[in-house]
Scaffold this motif. Structure first.
Motif, PDB file in Angstrom:
ATOM      1  N   PRO A 205       0.811  -1.225   0.000  1.00 43.84           N
ATOM      2  CA  PRO A 205       0.000   0.000   0.000  1.00 43.84           C
ATOM      3  C   PRO A 205       0.843   1.273   0.000  1.00 43.84           C
ATOM      4  O   PRO A 205       0.470   2.263  -0.642  1.00 43.84           O
ATOM      5  CB  PRO A 205      -0.826  -0.116   1.289  1.00 43.84           C
ATOM      6  CG  PRO A 205      -0.837  -1.559   1.619  1.00 43.84           C
ATOM      7  CD  PRO A 205       0.477  -2.089   1.148  1.00 43.84           C
TER       8      PRO A 205
ATOM      9  N   CYS B 191       0.826   4.012  -3.094  1.00 37.15           N
ATOM     10  CA  CYS B 191       0.386   5.369  -2.780  1.00 37.15           C
ATOM     11  C   CYS B 191       1.489   6.387  -3.060  1.00 37.15           C
ATOM     12  O   CYS B 191       1.234   7.460  -3.615  1.00 37.15           O
ATOM     13  CB  CYS B 191      -0.047   5.452  -1.315  1.00 37.15           C
ATOM     14  SG  CYS B 191      -0.572   7.095  -0.785  1.00 37.15           S
TER      15      CYS B 191
ATOM     16  N   LEU C 129      -4.596   1.983   5.679  1.00 39.48           N
ATOM     17  CA  LEU C 129      -4.414   1.292   4.402  1.00 39.48           C
ATOM     18  C   LEU C 129      -3.790  -0.083   4.623  1.00 39.48           C
ATOM     19  O   LEU C 129      -4.247  -1.086   4.060  1.00 39.48           O
ATOM     20  CB  LEU C 129      -3.512   2.124   3.484  1.00 39.48           C
ATOM     21  CG  LEU C 129      -4.168   3.122   2.543  1.00 39.48           C
ATOM     22  CD1 LEU C 129      -3.116   3.856   1.727  1.00 39.48           C
ATOM     23  CD2 LEU C 129      -5.164   2.439   1.627  1.00 39.48           C
TER      24      LEU C 129
ATOM     25  N   ALA D  72      -5.568   2.718  -1.957  1.00 43.77           N
ATOM     26  CA  ALA D  72      -4.174   3.176  -1.918  1.00 43.77           C
ATOM     27  C   ALA D  72      -3.846   4.012  -3.145  1.00 43.77           C
ATOM     28  O   ALA D  72      -3.219   5.081  -3.045  1.00 43.77           O
ATOM     29  CB  ALA D  72      -3.232   1.977  -1.819  1.00 43.77           C
TER      30      ALA D  72
ATOM     31  N   ILE E 298      -9.256   7.315   4.913  1.00 46.37           N
ATOM     32  CA  ILE E 298      -8.488   7.224   3.673  1.00 46.37           C
ATOM     33  C   ILE E 298      -9.222   7.933   2.548  1.00 46.37           C
ATOM     34  O   ILE E 298      -8.642   8.727   1.793  1.00 46.37           O
ATOM     35  CB  ILE E 298      -8.256   5.753   3.309  1.00 46.37           C
ATOM     36  CG1 ILE E 298      -7.540   5.025   4.446  1.00 46.37           C
ATOM     37  CG2 ILE E 298      -7.469   5.633   2.011  1.00 46.37           C
ATOM     38  CD1 ILE E 298      -7.504   3.528   4.287  1.00 46.37           C
TER      39      ILE E 298
END
Length: 273
Positions: free
Chosen positions: A88, A92, A227, A165, A249
């Protein structure tokens, strides 16, 4: 007569909208191809290197962890534990960082009247989303070659976590575009350092349940933590999904995206200079 006029107006608007959509698709396709050429060159080697970089990032972190740890804090596989923690973060970080450089790397395209900064940003978002999917698929394939069970227990939940993500990365990327236009490209240095800090305190190496309560209270404000926990909940049935703040998130990604879109509208002149 009124019905005929109304039908004609609707048809005209629909045709106009169709033309605009077709033009947008043509522009995005041309910008996407040019973006790939400017970053990777005219050969496939450049694109392979771009894929290999985040893939090697995941691989190095995973191998380094396996050299130090032989028993996973959760589950039976240390590889699965660290993989679900670092994936993740990589998915990201890279879109957030590379979307921010879309305009500086393709500024010459803004000399073409029909191309706007938003076209460059959206094309980079599409490219980085595709890259993220490829990197994840390759990572799972390589791990699978070592007879390690890497397929999640809940595939749908894992797909949502991966999508979240990438969405967070794209949203942060839009925000970074605006901040770099305001304060300069060195803002990315601050952003990368911030992401490293969030990564260290996201439970990648030690699950939050092993932390003192006072530490977990502060970790709860870290979107990267949620995440990681979200993805791990798709692999480990022992994870309590109710403790995962999925809305944080989505809110952070959504707010960052909104601020980026608003900032792009008001700072559009800065992108041409």
């Amino acid at each position: 007569m009124a019905a005929l006029a109304s039908h004609s107006l609707v048809t005209e608007r629909y045709a106009k909208l169709s033309d605009q959509v077709a033009q947008f698709r043509q522009i995005m396709g041309a910008v996407l191809i040019q973006d790939m050429r400017s970053r990777f060159g005219h050969s496939h080697i450049g694109y392979l290197i771009a894929i290999a970089w985040p893939l090697s990032h995941i691989g190095v972190i995973t191998v380094a962890y396996l050299f130090r740890v032989t028993i996973a804090p959760v589950g039976d596989s240390p590889t699965m534990f660290i993989g679900t923690g670092v994936a993740p973060y990589i998915l990201c970080l890279y879109p957030a960082r590379l979307v921010a450089t879309a305009i500086p790397q393709n500024r010459q395209l803004l000399n073409i009247p029909v191309i706007q900064p938003l076209h460059l940003i959206f094309s980079r978002c599409i490219l980085e989303t595709l890259n993220a999917v490829i990197v994840l698929a390759l990572f799972m394939s390589v791990v699978g070659l070592f007879d390690i069970e890497i397929w999640p227990t809940d595939s749908a939940e894992a797909a949502k976590a991966i999508g979240a993500a990438v969405f967070l990365g794209v949203g942060l990327g839009f925000f970074n575009v605006v901040m770099c236009a305001l304060v300069g490209q060195f803002f990315l240095v601050f952003f990368i350092l911030l992401m490293i800090g969030l990564y260290v305190f996201s439970g990648v190496y030690v699950p939050p349940t092993a932390m003192p309560e006072s530490v977990r209270e502060y970790m709860a404000y870290n979107p990267m933590l949620h995440l990681v926990e979200w993805l791990r909940s798709a692999y480990y049935t022992s994870y309590d999904s109710e403790l995962i703040n999925k809305s944080m998130i989505l809110w952070v990604g959504g707010i960052s995206l909104t601020l980026g879109l608003i900032g792009e509208r008001f700072l559009r002149g800065k992108f041409f200079s």
